[in-house]
Design a protein around this motif. Structure first.
Motif, PDB file in Angstrom:
ATOM      1  N   ARG A   1     -33.251 -40.328  11.226  1.00 41.26           N
ATOM      2  CA  ARG A   1     -31.788 -40.347  11.268  1.00 41.26           C
ATOM      3  C   ARG A   1     -31.319 -41.150  12.469  1.00 41.26           C
ATOM      4  O   ARG A   1     -31.889 -41.041  13.560  1.00 41.26           O
ATOM      5  CB  ARG A   1     -31.217 -38.921  11.409  1.00 41.26           C
ATOM      6  CG  ARG A   1     -31.320 -38.107  10.145  1.00 41.26           C
ATOM      7  CD  ARG A   1     -32.285 -36.976  10.271  1.00 41.26           C
ATOM      8  NE  ARG A   1     -31.864 -35.934  11.211  1.00 41.26           N
ATOM      9  CZ  ARG A   1     -32.710 -34.990  11.631  1.00 41.26           C
ATOM     10  NH1 ARG A   1     -33.958 -34.977  11.219  1.00 41.26           N
ATOM     11  NH2 ARG A   1     -32.289 -34.052  12.467  1.00 41.26           N
TER      12      ARG A   1
ATOM     13  N   TRP B   1     -32.295 -43.007  17.357  1.00 39.21           N
ATOM     14  CA  TRP B   1     -33.073 -42.665  16.172  1.00 39.21           C
ATOM     15  C   TRP B   1     -33.813 -41.369  16.478  1.00 39.21           C
ATOM     16  O   TRP B   1     -34.323 -41.185  17.591  1.00 39.21           O
ATOM     17  CB  TRP B   1     -34.079 -43.763  15.832  1.00 39.21           C
ATOM     18  CG  TRP B   1     -33.490 -44.917  15.092  1.00 39.21           C
ATOM     19  CD1 TRP B   1     -33.127 -46.135  15.603  1.00 39.21           C
ATOM     20  CD2 TRP B   1     -33.199 -44.975  13.695  1.00 39.21           C
ATOM     21  NE1 TRP B   1     -32.619 -46.938  14.617  1.00 39.21           N
ATOM     22  CE2 TRP B   1     -32.652 -46.256  13.430  1.00 39.21           C
ATOM     23  CE3 TRP B   1     -33.328 -44.071  12.640  1.00 39.21           C
ATOM     24  CZ2 TRP B   1     -32.244 -46.653  12.157  1.00 39.21           C
ATOM     25  CZ3 TRP B   1     -32.926 -44.464  11.362  1.00 39.21           C
ATOM     26  CH2 TRP B   1     -32.397 -45.745  11.143  1.00 39.21           C
TER      27      TRP B   1
ATOM     28  N   THR C   1     -30.931 -41.376   7.123  1.00 34.29           N
ATOM     29  CA  THR C   1     -29.472 -41.436   7.168  1.00 34.29           C
ATOM     30  C   THR C   1     -28.989 -42.129   8.440  1.00 34.29           C
ATOM     31  O   THR C   1     -29.676 -42.142   9.462  1.00 34.29           O
ATOM     32  CB  THR C   1     -28.853 -40.018   7.131  1.00 34.29           C
ATOM     33  OG1 THR C   1     -29.354 -39.255   8.233  1.00 34.29           O
ATOM     34  CG2 THR C   1     -29.181 -39.316   5.823  1.00 34.29           C
TER      35      THR C   1
ATOM     36  N   ASP D   1     -25.529 -41.768  10.664  1.00 34.63           N
ATOM     37  CA  ASP D   1     -24.351 -40.927  10.810  1.00 34.63           C
ATOM     38  C   ASP D   1     -23.082 -41.761  10.731  1.00 34.63           C
ATOM     39  O   ASP D   1     -23.023 -42.870  11.261  1.00 34.63           O
ATOM     40  CB  ASP D   1     -24.416 -40.203  12.155  1.00 34.63           C
ATOM     41  CG  ASP D   1     -23.399 -39.079  12.238  1.00 34.63           C
ATOM     42  OD1 ASP D   1     -22.227 -39.376  12.536  1.00 34.63           O
ATOM     43  OD2 ASP D   1     -23.776 -37.918  12.001  1.00 34.63           O
TER      44      ASP D   1
ATOM     45  N   ALA E   1     -28.146 -41.428  14.826  1.00 35.21           N
ATOM     46  CA  ALA E   1     -26.996 -40.572  15.114  1.00 35.21           C
ATOM     47  C   ALA E   1     -26.551 -40.766  16.558  1.00 35.21           C
ATOM     48  O   ALA E   1     -27.242 -41.395  17.365  1.00 35.21           O
ATOM     49  CB  ALA E   1     -27.368 -39.111  14.880  1.00 35.21           C
TER      50      ALA E   1
END
Length: 239
Positions: free
Chosen positions: A138, A168, A15, A17, A140
Motif C-alpha cells: 500500500r 510504501w 492500493t 490511498d 499511503a
C-alpha cells in the motif's frame, strides 16, 4: 491457487490511498511481479547495461544540473508537497543519476540491473523480495507510528516516518520511506530471491507508454539471465 494466480491476487490487492492522489493526481505506479529470478553473478549483458546507464547519465548532465532533468524536477515538487526537503532526502532517481555519472554502486545483480534501468529510463524503481512481504503493498500517508526497520552505524534499528510522509508499506510496517527515497532491509532483494516485486513510480511528463517501456526493459534484462521468468503486472492510476 497457482503462483500466477497468487501474483495476480497480490497485485490486485495493492492500493494507493486517495490522500496520495490528492497530492499528485498525475501519479501512476507500474507494479511487476517477476518469478524465476536467478541471482547469478553479473554477466556481460548486465555489465553492459550498467555501463550504458553510466554513459547516459554523463550525457544528461553534460549541459544541465541533475535537478533540472524533467522527471527529477517533478519528483522534487512531489517531495515538497508532503513536507520533505529534496535537497536533503533525494528521490531515488535523482540520487542514482548523480552517482551514475561517476559510477553506479554495486549491490547485488538484481538491484544493479533495476538501478541501471532506472537511470536509462529516468524513472524511480524499487525492487523487493515478494516472499518477505506481509500482506498487500500500500502507498499511503503515514500516521508517524509505523515501524521502519533500518540500519544506523551498522546496527539494526526501528525508525518511524514523519506524520503525513508518503510511504510504501505492508501489514508489518513501512517498506520504503518518502515515496521512493529509502527502502528497508526487511524486504530487500538478495542472492536468494526467486520472485521479485518491482515498483515504477511516474509523474507527468512521463507518459504511460514510457512507463511501460521501462518495465519491459527490466523484463528483457532479467530474461537475459533466465529466459524462463514469468511476469505479472498492473498499472495503478487515479482513475
Amino acid at each position: 491457487m497457482s503462483n500466477a494466480e497468487a501474483h495476480e491476487t497480490f497485485l490486485n490487492s495493492a492500493t494507493v490511498d486517495p490522500a496520495v492522489f490528492e497530492l499528485r493526481p498525475d501519479y501512476r505506479a507500474l507494479l511487476l511481479v517477476i518469478e524465476g529470478l536467478d541471482a547469478a553473478p553479473s554477466n556481460t549483458a548486465s555489465d553492459d547495461l550498467i555501463h550504458a546507464a553510466e554513459a547516459y547519465a554523463r550525457s544528461l548532465l553534460a549541459d544541465r544540473p541533475v535537478e533540472e532533468l524533467p522527471h527529477v524536477a517533478v519528483w522534487r515538487e512531489a517531495y515538497r508537497a508532503f513536507g520533505a526537503k529534496p535537497q536533503r532526502t533525494r528521490n531515488s532517481l535523482e540520487a542514482l543519476t548523480r552517482r551514475a555519472a561517476e559510477g553506479l554502486p554495486r549491490v547485488n545483480p538484481l538491484t544493479d540491473i533495476y538501478n541501471a534501468i532506472s537511470v536509462l529510463h529516468q524513472v524511480p524503481v524499487g525492487g523487493e523480495d515478494l516472499a518477505l512481504y506481509a500482506g498487500p503493498a500500500r502507498l499511503a500517508r503515514a500516521l508517524g507510528d509505523e515501524p521502519f526497520e533500518a540500519f544506523a552505524n551498522g546496527e539494526a534499528i526501528v525508525d518511524h516516518p514523519s506524520a503525513g510522509e508518503v510511504v510504501w508499506r505492508d501489514d508489518a510496517g513501512v517498506t520504503c520511506r518518502r515515496w521512493n527515497w529509502r527502502q528497508g532491509p526487511r524486504t530487500a532483494l538478495s542472492d536468494g530471491t526467486t520472485t521479485g516485486f518491482f515498483i515504477f513510480d511516474a509523474l507527468e511528463p512521463m507518459t504511460d507508454d514510457a512507463l511501460r517501456a521501462a518495465g519491459d526493459a527490466l523484463v528483457t534484462a532479467l530474461s537475459a539471465i533466465n529466459p524462463a521468468v514469468s511476469v505479472s503486472q498492473r498499472l495503478v492510476t487515479a482513475q
